[in-house]
Design an enzyme around this catalytic site. Structure first.
Site, PDB file in Angstrom:
ATOM      1  N   HIS A 141       3.429   1.925   4.288  1.00 48.55           N
ATOM      2  CA  HIS A 141       4.593   1.052   4.348  1.00 48.55           C
ATOM      3  C   HIS A 141       4.381   0.103   5.528  1.00 48.55           C
ATOM      4  O   HIS A 141       4.058   0.544   6.639  1.00 48.55           O
ATOM      5  CB  HIS A 141       5.863   1.861   4.600  1.00 48.55           C
ATOM      6  CG  HIS A 141       6.377   2.594   3.401  1.00 48.55           C
ATOM      7  ND1 HIS A 141       5.620   3.450   2.670  1.00 48.55           N
ATOM      8  CD2 HIS A 141       7.618   2.573   2.818  1.00 48.55           C
ATOM      9  CE1 HIS A 141       6.362   3.940   1.676  1.00 48.55           C
ATOM     10  NE2 HIS A 141       7.573   3.426   1.746  1.00 48.55           N
ATOM     11  N   GLU A 167       8.366  -3.926   5.820  1.00 50.16           N
ATOM     12  CA  GLU A 167       9.662  -3.691   5.169  1.00 50.16           C
ATOM     13  C   GLU A 167      10.720  -4.105   6.188  1.00 50.16           C
ATOM     14  O   GLU A 167      11.396  -5.114   6.026  1.00 50.16           O
ATOM     15  CB  GLU A 167       9.799  -2.204   4.788  1.00 50.16           C
ATOM     16  CG  GLU A 167      11.143  -1.842   4.152  1.00 50.16           C
ATOM     17  CD  GLU A 167      11.315  -0.318   3.942  1.00 50.16           C
ATOM     18  OE1 GLU A 167      10.603   0.481   4.591  1.00 50.16           O
ATOM     19  OE2 GLU A 167      12.196   0.055   3.132  1.00 50.16           O
TER      20      GLU A 167
HETATM   21  N1  ADE Z   1      10.927   7.141   2.893  1.00 46.38           N
HETATM   22  C1  ADE Z   1      11.586   7.084   1.730  1.00 46.38           C
HETATM   23  N2  ADE Z   1      11.881   5.817   1.413  1.00 46.38           N
HETATM   24  C2  ADE Z   1      11.382   5.034   2.397  1.00 46.38           C
HETATM   25  C3  ADE Z   1      11.346   3.638   2.635  1.00 46.38           C
HETATM   26  N3  ADE Z   1      11.884   2.757   1.798  1.00 46.38           N
HETATM   27  N4  ADE Z   1      10.762   3.207   3.773  1.00 46.38           N
HETATM   28  C4  ADE Z   1      10.208   4.071   4.613  1.00 46.38           C
HETATM   29  N5  ADE Z   1      10.215   5.391   4.443  1.00 46.38           N
HETATM   30  C5  ADE Z   1      10.791   5.872   3.332  1.00 46.38           C
HETATM   31 ZN    ZN Z   2       9.056   3.511   0.259  1.00 45.70          ZN
END
Ligand code: ADE
Ligand code: ZN
Length: 345
Positions: free
Chosen positions: A204, A207
């Site tokens: 990730h 975001e």
């Molecule tokens: N764990 C579950 N969903 C998540 C997300 N959108 N971003 C980071 N960690 C997560």
């Molecule tokens: Zn995620």
């Protein structure tokens, strides 16, 4: 393919019918409130909410952390191997209804092992469900083990060590949980080790975190895909690189709105990402918490943005090319995708 021959009013049906892969799905985020309460009863776990409705009413998030607090509380009802199996089978039934033919599921072992649940129970239940999904739904599914980035790299190493006796049941590692203040660099050594072990790597990034985290995920963690990545648009040179190298982004529109990355779907940059030549895909992230599974993500995003049949095709095709499946499987699914589009002309 003559996309102009596909009438706009046929698009919603085509969005659902087209075969697709889901590449960004936290299996713990597919726990519906009803199943949370059923598992709480089964395991004698007391929840801090009196009812399903009260729990659902708490799903009003202000940012990623406000969601994660409830998400980890919900996961506390998962205790036995059967719980993990039942949770994943419920997801596969929903995914099959949306014509998902391939799914790469994230799971968060530390959320469970830190409560005393054996790693073997987690991966045993999930891998049994993946095998069953192939038999029951024709879905090819695999697992990606995520490290929680708010915990230490030492803890991630311990989790990787614990996972290795079960190596045949997962295909890669990922990085999730609270992004701000937990840059990719914190996990450089454990991702290097995962690479030596031949595991796929994703993270990730971008975001809630800045574009610099996307660069670090690529350059320090050597990831093959970026999960979310939507904040790349703040950095033109990064966008050019992501397009040139065709680094897939696993985008989750409903999640981004629920966690207030964007105010609403009309302001979501999915079309901008596609128009910039990026390999974007559509996914549900934590569908039980964010208002819909992958089909709903497609349907609602296409209703809110000027996206057309050629975009639908690109997104579904990208989901296959960005997957970690074999070239032979990818070719077979893309042929099925072509057939679905040809049939709607
Ligand atoms: N764990 C579950 N969903 C998540 C997300 N959108 N971003 C980071 N960690 C997560
Ligand atoms: Zn995620």
């Amino acid at each position: 393919m003559n996309f102009d021959a596909i009438a706009q009013d046929r698009l919603p049906a085509l969005l659902r019918a087209m075969p697709k892969a889901e590449l960004h799905l936290h299996i713990e985020g597919s726990l519906e409130p009803e199943l949370i309460f059923a598992l709480a009863r089964r395991n004698g776990v007391t929840l801090p909410y009196p009812s399903v409705d009260a729990l659902r009413a708490a799903y009003a998030f202000t940012d990623l952390q406000s969601f994660l607090d409830i998400y980890y509380a919900g996961a506390s009802v998962l205790v036995r191997e059967d719980d993990f199996y039942d949770m994943a089978m419920a997801y596969f039934a929903r995914a099959a209804a949306d014509n998902v033919v391939h799914a790469e599921l994230f799971f968060d072992p530390q959320t469970h092992t830190d409560r005393g649940v054996p790693f073997a129970a987690v991966i045993g239940g999930l891998s049994r469900a993946c095998a069953q999904a192939a038999r029951v739904h024709g879905i090819e599914a695999s697992l990606i083990l995520c490290f929680l980035r708010h915990l230490s790299e030492d803890a991630a190493f311990a989790t990787l060590d614990e996972a290795l006796p079960h190596r045949e049941h997962f295909i890669g590692v990922g990085l999730d949980s609270g992004e701000r203040g937990n840059p990719p660099e914190k996990f450089a050594r454990v991702f290097a080790r995962a690479g030596e072990l031949g595991l796929h790597r994703v993270a990730h990034a971008g975001e809630e975190g800045p574009p610099a985290y996307i660069r670090a995920a690529l350059d320090v963690l050597h990831v093959q895909r970026i999960d979310h990545g939507v904040r790349c648009l703040e950095d033109a040179a990064l966008v050019a690189r992501l397009a040139r190298e065709q680094i897939p982004l696993t985008v989750c529109p409903l999640s981004n709105v629920k966690l207030r990355v964007f105010p609403d779907l009309a302001h979501h940059p999915l079309k901008a990402l596609l128009d910039a030549g990026l390999c974007a895909t559509v996914n549900s992230d934590d569908p039980a918490y964010f208002g819909g599974y992958v089909g709903a993500n497609f349907e609602k995003t296409f209703a809110a943005l000027p996206l057309a049949a050629r975009d639908a095709y690109a997104l579904a095709r990208n989901s296959f090319t960005a997957s970690f499946a074999s070239a032979e499987r990818k070719a077979r699914w893309i042929a099925a995708l072509d057939a679905a589009f040809a049939a709607s002309q």
